[in-house]
Design a protein around this motif. Structure first.
Motif, PDB file in Angstrom:
ATOM      1  N   GLY A 291       0.813  -1.214   0.000  1.00 39.65           N
ATOM      2  CA  GLY A 291       0.000   0.000   0.000  1.00 39.65           C
ATOM      3  C   GLY A 291       0.845   1.260   0.000  1.00 39.65           C
ATOM      4  N   MET A 292       1.939   1.274   0.766  1.00 38.03           N
ATOM      5  CA  MET A 292       2.818   2.443   0.793  1.00 38.03           C
ATOM      6  C   MET A 292       3.495   2.650  -0.554  1.00 38.03           C
ATOM      7  N   THR A 293       3.897   1.543  -1.197  1.00 39.82           N
ATOM      8  CA  THR A 293       4.508   1.646  -2.528  1.00 39.82           C
ATOM      9  C   THR A 293       3.536   2.260  -3.516  1.00 39.82           C
ATOM     10  N   LYS A 294       2.285   1.824  -3.436  1.00 42.47           N
ATOM     11  CA  LYS A 294       1.279   2.377  -4.344  1.00 42.47           C
ATOM     12  C   LYS A 294       1.069   3.858  -4.086  1.00 42.47           C
ATOM     13  N   LYS A 295       1.098   4.262  -2.813  1.00 39.24           N
ATOM     14  CA  LYS A 295       0.908   5.685  -2.499  1.00 39.24           C
ATOM     15  C   LYS A 295       2.063   6.537  -3.001  1.00 39.24           C
ATOM     16  N   VAL A 296       3.299   6.079  -2.834  1.00 39.76           N
ATOM     17  CA  VAL A 296       4.433   6.895  -3.269  1.00 39.76           C
ATOM     18  C   VAL A 296       4.482   6.972  -4.792  1.00 39.76           C
ATOM     19  N   MET A 297       4.059   5.907  -5.471  1.00 39.16           N
ATOM     20  CA  MET A 297       4.038   5.954  -6.937  1.00 39.16           C
ATOM     21  C   MET A 297       2.898   6.828  -7.452  1.00 39.16           C
ATOM     22  N   LEU A 298       1.778   6.834  -6.724  1.00 38.46           N
ATOM     23  CA  LEU A 298       0.696   7.747  -7.086  1.00 38.46           C
ATOM     24  C   LEU A 298       1.127   9.193  -6.861  1.00 38.46           C
TER      25      LEU A 298
ATOM     26  N   LEU B 151      -5.089  11.748 -14.926  1.00 39.00           N
ATOM     27  CA  LEU B 151      -4.459  10.647 -14.220  1.00 39.00           C
ATOM     28  C   LEU B 151      -4.996   9.328 -14.778  1.00 39.00           C
ATOM     29  N   VAL B 152      -4.082   8.436 -15.160  1.00 40.57           N
ATOM     30  CA  VAL B 152      -4.425   7.123 -15.696  1.00 40.57           C
ATOM     31  C   VAL B 152      -3.967   6.097 -14.664  1.00 40.57           C
ATOM     32  N   LEU B 153      -4.922   5.481 -13.974  1.00 37.72           N
ATOM     33  CA  LEU B 153      -4.603   4.662 -12.808  1.00 37.72           C
ATOM     34  C   LEU B 153      -5.145   3.241 -12.990  1.00 37.72           C
ATOM     35  N   ASP B 154      -4.235   2.269 -12.968  1.00 36.08           N
ATOM     36  CA  ASP B 154      -4.621   0.871 -13.103  1.00 36.08           C
ATOM     37  C   ASP B 154      -4.672   0.245 -11.713  1.00 36.08           C
ATOM     38  N   GLU B 155      -5.862  -0.070 -11.235  1.00 36.53           N
ATOM     39  CA  GLU B 155      -6.107  -0.670  -9.919  1.00 36.53           C
ATOM     40  C   GLU B 155      -5.421   0.117  -8.795  1.00 36.53           C
ATOM     41  N   PRO B 156      -5.750   1.398  -8.626  1.00 40.22           N
ATOM     42  CA  PRO B 156      -5.066   2.184  -7.592  1.00 40.22           C
ATOM     43  C   PRO B 156      -5.387   1.763  -6.168  1.00 40.22           C
ATOM     44  N   PHE B 157      -6.471   1.007  -5.943  1.00 38.14           N
ATOM     45  CA  PHE B 157      -6.855   0.625  -4.591  1.00 38.14           C
ATOM     46  C   PHE B 157      -6.555  -0.837  -4.280  1.00 38.14           C
ATOM     47  N   GLU B 158      -5.947  -1.543  -5.225  1.00 38.26           N
ATOM     48  CA  GLU B 158      -5.612  -2.944  -4.995  1.00 38.26           C
ATOM     49  C   GLU B 158      -4.493  -3.050  -3.955  1.00 38.26           C
TER      50      GLU B 158
ATOM     51  N   GLY C 222      -9.263  18.419 -12.435  1.00 37.50           N
ATOM     52  CA  GLY C 222      -8.511  17.289 -12.949  1.00 37.50           C
ATOM     53  C   GLY C 222      -9.439  16.177 -13.401  1.00 37.50           C
ATOM     54  N   THR C 223      -8.880  15.209 -14.139  1.00 37.18           N
ATOM     55  CA  THR C 223      -9.660  14.090 -14.652  1.00 37.18           C
ATOM     56  C   THR C 223      -8.955  12.790 -14.291  1.00 37.18           C
ATOM     57  N   VAL C 224      -9.721  11.813 -13.833  1.00 35.14           N
ATOM     58  CA  VAL C 224      -9.180  10.506 -13.453  1.00 35.14           C
ATOM     59  C   VAL C 224      -9.885   9.437 -14.263  1.00 35.14           C
ATOM     60  N   ILE C 225      -9.103   8.541 -14.873  1.00 38.93           N
ATOM     61  CA  ILE C 225      -9.665   7.308 -15.426  1.00 38.93           C
ATOM     62  C   ILE C 225      -8.948   6.159 -14.729  1.00 38.93           C
ATOM     63  N   LEU C 226      -9.722   5.266 -14.128  1.00 35.50           N
ATOM     64  CA  LEU C 226      -9.131   4.174 -13.362  1.00 35.50           C
ATOM     65  C   LEU C 226      -9.846   2.870 -13.641  1.00 35.50           C
ATOM     66  N   SER C 227      -9.114   1.781 -13.472  1.00 33.40           N
ATOM     67  CA  SER C 227      -9.723   0.461 -13.505  1.00 33.40           C
ATOM     68  C   SER C 227      -9.849  -0.045 -12.087  1.00 33.40           C
ATOM     69  N   SER C 228     -10.870  -0.821 -11.827  1.00 31.22           N
ATOM     70  CA  SER C 228     -11.067  -1.347 -10.482  1.00 31.22           C
ATOM     71  C   SER C 228     -12.012  -2.537 -10.527  1.00 31.22           C
TER      72      SER C 228
END
Length: 310
Positions: free
Chosen positions: A196-203, A214-221, A243-249
């Motif tokens: 989870g921390m890795t995902k946060k720092v990369m986000l 923002l193009v986010l692939d499974e940001p909450f996984e 801003g605009t977000v497109i994400l997969s989930s």
């Protein structure tokens, strides 16, 4: 005996005038000198400077028309059409293998479509790819990063790569560290971070240059509920400010709760698209998703699993 240093004789006609200092050699006169340029300068030289940045708020943040991609004989994405308005929280949902990651990878410029067009804020991503990429922040699937760097070093790398000055990077790193609750972790190697921390720092790295999209692939996984709430608050504020977000989930409840619009992709095709209310109809989004994906699998033949070997 010490060696004498012999200065080369000047070429005829190049001697300095009496009473003047010779002009120091310039680095540009060295055939091995490579001029240092900023990332912004590279963008300006590589792209067509006559293309203006989009200023019309009515311009879609993202447009896909007839986008298709195959791997060998397998069609991963087949003729997708999507329009994502500016200021939208857009959800891309579908079963595993439906083509979501392939679609997001093409939007991000990590894959080239076999056919079709992709426009980022009105900019053709094929003919002006650098200009299009400059407007995006990307969180890819299957996180890979320079995990021997500390979090602070990683964000510095992201920032200078995007052309920000060190002073701006330092300030934004502090701001993002506080926002993502990573301030204490920024001094540690990323290899020591949880998933989870890795995902946060990369986000945070994807957002450091303040992109339009923002193009986010499974940001909450693999993210715990507290971190999910933090990420969601930051993304919601980002969308609220244009801003605009497109994400997969795969989290239907989350998509139904936070997304403005949603597209359901099955077997590389968009089977439903629109506002969440339009897509789900009288059902929940999860029920509608299961319906579009072909229903539940047939468990007939697994009766042996109802008895135990011991």
């Amino acid at each position: 005996m010490p060696l004498a240093v012999v200065e080369p004789e000047p070429e005829p006609g190049t001697e300095p005038e009496p009473g003047t200092e010779p002009e120091p050699a310039r680095e540009h006169d060295n055939p091995h000198f490579v001029e240092a340029v900023t990332i912004e300068a590279v963008f300006e030289r590589a792209d067509d400077a006559t293309i203006d940045e989009p200023t019309d708020s009515s311009t879609a943040a993202l447009t896909l028309r007839g986008v298709a991609k195959s791997f060998g004989g397998v069609r991963a994405v087949e003729g997708i059409d999507l329009t994502v308005p500016v200021g939208t929280f857009y959800g891309l949902v579908g079963p595993n293998g439906a083509g979501k990651t392939t679609t997001l990878s093409m939007i991000a410029g990590l894959l080239q479509p076999d056919r079709g067009s992709i426009h980022i804020g009105g900019v053709d991503a094929a003919s002006h790819s650098l200009k299009a990429k400059r407007m995006m922040g990307v969180l890819p699937d299957r996180l890979r990063t320079f995990d021997r760097l500390t979090g602070r070093q990683l964000l510095y790398y992201y920032g200078v790569l995007r052309g920000l000055t060190p002073a701006v990077v330092e300030k934004r790193t502090g701001d993002l560290g506080r926002a993502f609750d990573l301030t204490e972790a920024l001094g540690r190697p990323v290899s020591d971070y949880s998933a989870g921390m890795t995902k946060k720092v990369m986000l945070a790295g994807a957002m450091i240059h303040s992109p339009r999209l923002l193009v986010l692939d499974e940001p909450f996984e693999a993210v715990d509920p507290v971190s999910s709430a933090i990420i969601l608050d930051i993304l919601s504020a980002y969308v609220a400010h244009g801003g605009t977000v497109i994400l997969s989930s795969h989290g239907m409840d989350l998509v139904q709760r936070v997304c403005t619009r949603v597209a359901v992709i099955v077997a590389g095709q968009v089977l439903a698209e629109g506002t969440v209310a339009e897509v789900r109809g009288e059902l929940t989004l999860e029920q509608r998703f299961i319906e579009l994906a072909g229903g539940l699998s047939d468990v007939e033949g697994l009766e042996w699993l109802h008895t135990f070997s011991d």
